[in-house]
Design a protein around this motif. Structure first.
Motif, PDB file in Angstrom:
ATOM      1  N   GLU A   1      -9.919   1.909  -1.000  1.00 36.32           N
ATOM      2  CA  GLU A   1     -10.466   3.228  -1.324  1.00 36.32           C
ATOM      3  C   GLU A   1      -9.959   4.283  -0.356  1.00 36.32           C
ATOM      4  N   SER A   2      -9.729   5.481  -0.859  1.00 32.14           N
ATOM      5  CA  SER A   2      -9.319   6.603  -0.017  1.00 32.14           C
ATOM      6  C   SER A   2     -10.543   7.233   0.641  1.00 32.14           C
ATOM      7  N   ILE A   3     -10.362   7.711   1.871  1.00 32.66           N
ATOM      8  CA  ILE A   3     -11.451   8.406   2.551  1.00 32.66           C
ATOM      9  C   ILE A   3     -11.461   9.886   2.195  1.00 32.66           C
ATOM     10  N   HIS A   4     -10.343  10.352   1.614  1.00 32.42           N
ATOM     11  CA  HIS A   4     -10.189  11.748   1.231  1.00 32.42           C
ATOM     12  C   HIS A   4      -9.158  11.786   0.102  1.00 32.42           C
ATOM     13  N   PRO A   5      -9.332  12.636  -0.921  1.00 26.51           N
ATOM     14  CA  PRO A   5      -8.362  12.660  -2.023  1.00 26.51           C
ATOM     15  C   PRO A   5      -6.945  13.047  -1.595  1.00 26.51           C
ATOM     16  N   GLY A   6      -6.804  13.690  -0.452  1.00 25.35           N
ATOM     17  CA  GLY A   6      -5.494  14.112   0.026  1.00 25.35           C
ATOM     18  C   GLY A   6      -4.905  13.232   1.097  1.00 25.35           C
ATOM     19  N   PHE A   7      -5.476  12.016   1.306  1.00 22.98           N
ATOM     20  CA  PHE A   7      -4.992  11.128   2.369  1.00 22.98           C
ATOM     21  C   PHE A   7      -5.257   9.684   1.998  1.00 22.98           C
ATOM     22  N   HIS A   8      -4.279   8.828   2.279  1.00 21.10           N
ATOM     23  CA  HIS A   8      -4.486   7.387   2.119  1.00 21.10           C
ATOM     24  C   HIS A   8      -3.446   6.655   2.954  1.00 21.10           C
ATOM     25  N   ILE A   9      -3.841   5.519   3.518  1.00 20.45           N
ATOM     26  CA  ILE A   9      -2.915   4.634   4.218  1.00 20.45           C
ATOM     27  C   ILE A   9      -3.181   3.223   3.707  1.00 20.45           C
ATOM     28  N   PHE A  10      -2.099   2.490   3.462  1.00 20.05           N
ATOM     29  CA  PHE A  10      -2.261   1.115   2.994  1.00 20.05           C
ATOM     30  C   PHE A  10      -1.113   0.250   3.501  1.00 20.05           C
ATOM     31  N   LYS A  11      -1.370  -1.069   3.543  1.00 15.39           N
ATOM     32  CA  LYS A  11      -0.343  -2.042   3.889  1.00 15.39           C
ATOM     33  C   LYS A  11       0.455  -2.352   2.633  1.00 15.39           C
ATOM     34  N   PHE A  12       1.751  -2.551   2.797  1.00 14.14           N
ATOM     35  CA  PHE A  12       2.579  -2.883   1.642  1.00 14.14           C
ATOM     36  C   PHE A  12       2.075  -4.123   0.916  1.00 14.14           C
ATOM     37  N   ASN A  13       1.512  -5.082   1.648  1.00 12.55           N
ATOM     38  CA  ASN A  13       1.061  -6.309   0.989  1.00 12.55           C
ATOM     39  C   ASN A  13      -0.218  -6.115   0.177  1.00 12.55           C
ATOM     40  N   GLU A  14      -0.782  -4.897   0.173  1.00  9.13           N
ATOM     41  CA  GLU A  14      -1.927  -4.590  -0.698  1.00  9.13           C
ATOM     42  C   GLU A  14      -1.485  -4.310  -2.129  1.00  9.13           C
ATOM     43  N   THR A  15      -0.197  -4.098  -2.354  1.00 13.69           N
ATOM     44  CA  THR A  15       0.292  -3.787  -3.696  1.00 13.69           C
ATOM     45  C   THR A  15       0.515  -5.066  -4.485  1.00 13.69           C
ATOM     46  N   SER A  16       0.325  -4.977  -5.785  1.00 19.04           N
ATOM     47  CA  SER A  16       0.597  -6.111  -6.667  1.00 19.04           C
ATOM     48  C   SER A  16       0.791  -5.586  -8.084  1.00 19.04           C
ATOM     49  N   LYS A  17       1.591  -6.282  -8.852  1.00 17.75           N
ATOM     50  CA  LYS A  17       1.846  -5.887 -10.246  1.00 17.75           C
ATOM     51  C   LYS A  17       2.164  -4.390 -10.322  1.00 17.75           C
ATOM     52  N   ILE A  18       3.165  -3.977  -9.562  1.00 19.10           N
ATOM     53  CA  ILE A  18       3.528  -2.564  -9.469  1.00 19.10           C
ATOM     54  C   ILE A  18       4.108  -2.082 -10.791  1.00 19.10           C
ATOM     55  N   ALA A  19       3.618  -0.946 -11.263  1.00 20.79           N
ATOM     56  CA  ALA A  19       4.114  -0.348 -12.505  1.00 20.79           C
ATOM     57  C   ALA A  19       5.551   0.123 -12.313  1.00 20.79           C
ATOM     58  N   ALA A  20       6.333   0.041 -13.368  1.00 21.03           N
ATOM     59  CA  ALA A  20       7.743   0.436 -13.316  1.00 21.03           C
ATOM     60  C   ALA A  20       7.909   1.882 -12.867  1.00 21.03           C
ATOM     61  N   ASP A  21       6.982   2.775 -13.256  1.00 25.00           N
ATOM     62  CA  ASP A  21       7.082   4.182 -12.865  1.00 25.00           C
ATOM     63  C   ASP A  21       7.104   4.363 -11.356  1.00 25.00           C
ATOM     64  N   ALA A  22       6.433   3.484 -10.617  1.00 28.94           N
ATOM     65  CA  ALA A  22       6.364   3.597  -9.161  1.00 28.94           C
ATOM     66  C   ALA A  22       7.630   3.065  -8.490  1.00 28.94           C
ATOM     67  N   LEU A  23       8.429   2.269  -9.216  1.00 26.97           N
ATOM     68  CA  LEU A  23       9.680   1.742  -8.672  1.00 26.97           C
ATOM     69  C   LEU A  23      10.881   2.559  -9.128  1.00 26.97           C
ATOM     70  N   ASN A  24      10.836   3.027 -10.365  1.00 27.44           N
ATOM     71  CA  ASN A  24      11.929   3.833 -10.907  1.00 27.44           C
ATOM     72  C   ASN A  24      11.983   5.184 -10.206  1.00 27.44           C
ATOM     73  N   PRO A  25      13.111   5.906 -10.331  1.00 28.11           N
ATOM     74  CA  PRO A  25      13.177   7.229  -9.698  1.00 28.11           C
ATOM     75  C   PRO A  25      11.993   8.106 -10.107  1.00 28.11           C
ATOM     76  N   HIS A  26      11.338   8.673  -9.091  1.00 30.07           N
ATOM     77  CA  HIS A  26      10.168   9.518  -9.344  1.00 30.07           C
ATOM     78  C   HIS A  26      10.035  10.553  -8.235  1.00 30.07           C
ATOM     79  N   LEU A  27       9.144  11.490  -8.460  1.00 25.51           N
ATOM     80  CA  LEU A  27       8.838  12.542  -7.496  1.00 25.51           C
ATOM     81  C   LEU A  27       7.355  12.486  -7.165  1.00 25.51           C
ATOM     82  N   LYS A  28       6.988  12.986  -5.995  1.00 23.59           N
ATOM     83  CA  LYS A  28       5.583  13.084  -5.585  1.00 23.59           C
ATOM     84  C   LYS A  28       5.347  14.507  -5.103  1.00 23.59           C
ATOM     85  N   THR A  29       4.142  15.009  -5.295  1.00 22.60           N
ATOM     86  CA  THR A  29       3.810  16.355  -4.823  1.00 22.60           C
ATOM     87  C   THR A  29       3.129  16.313  -3.456  1.00 22.60           C
ATOM     88  N   PHE A  30       3.289  15.219  -2.744  1.00 20.33           N
ATOM     89  CA  PHE A  30       2.677  15.023  -1.432  1.00 20.33           C
ATOM     90  C   PHE A  30       3.679  14.334  -0.512  1.00 20.33           C
TER      91      PHE A  30
END
Length: 107
Positions: free
Chosen positions: A19-48
């Motif tokens: 869970e995020s402590i604030h909508p504008g901030f988050h920190i996580f370990k890479f090993n917390e990810t699983s079954k990553i959606a293709a959109d997150a691996l394919n070329p993409h942009l972020k507004t943050f």
């Protein structure tokens, strides 16, 4: 190409359960990810911003126009609206490291 407008949408595609402590901030370990959606691996942009700390990197990354083969023991900084993608050979982008995500409003 997908543009992530908020951190929560990226966390959903990465399948991060913490869970995020604030909508504008988050920190996580890479090993917390699983079954990553293709959109997150394919070329993409972020507004943050993202700062990634790589202890072990099993995949290739493209950050902006730069393709990086090995980010082991590295730190990568990504500005908003900077192109980012991950290319894996085995579907696992890497398990050792951290990602810090924050928006300009959190600053």
């Amino acid at each position: 190409m997908k543009t992530y407008l908020n951190i929560a949408d990226l966390l959903k595609d990465l399948n991060v359960k913490s869970e995020s402590i604030h909508p504008g901030f988050h920190i996580f370990k890479f090993n917390e990810t699983s079954k990553i959606a293709a959109d997150a691996l394919n070329p993409h942009l972020k507004t943050f911003f993202t700062i990634d700390f790589y202890a072990d990197n099993l995949s290739k990354r493209q950050i902006g126009t730069t393709k990086v083969e090995d980010l082991t023991n590295s730190i990568a900084f990504n500005s908003p609206l900077q192109l980012f993608s991950v290319h894996t050979s085995n579907g696992i982008p890497g398990e050792e490291g951290y990602s810090l995500l924050f928006g300009a409003d959190f600053f």
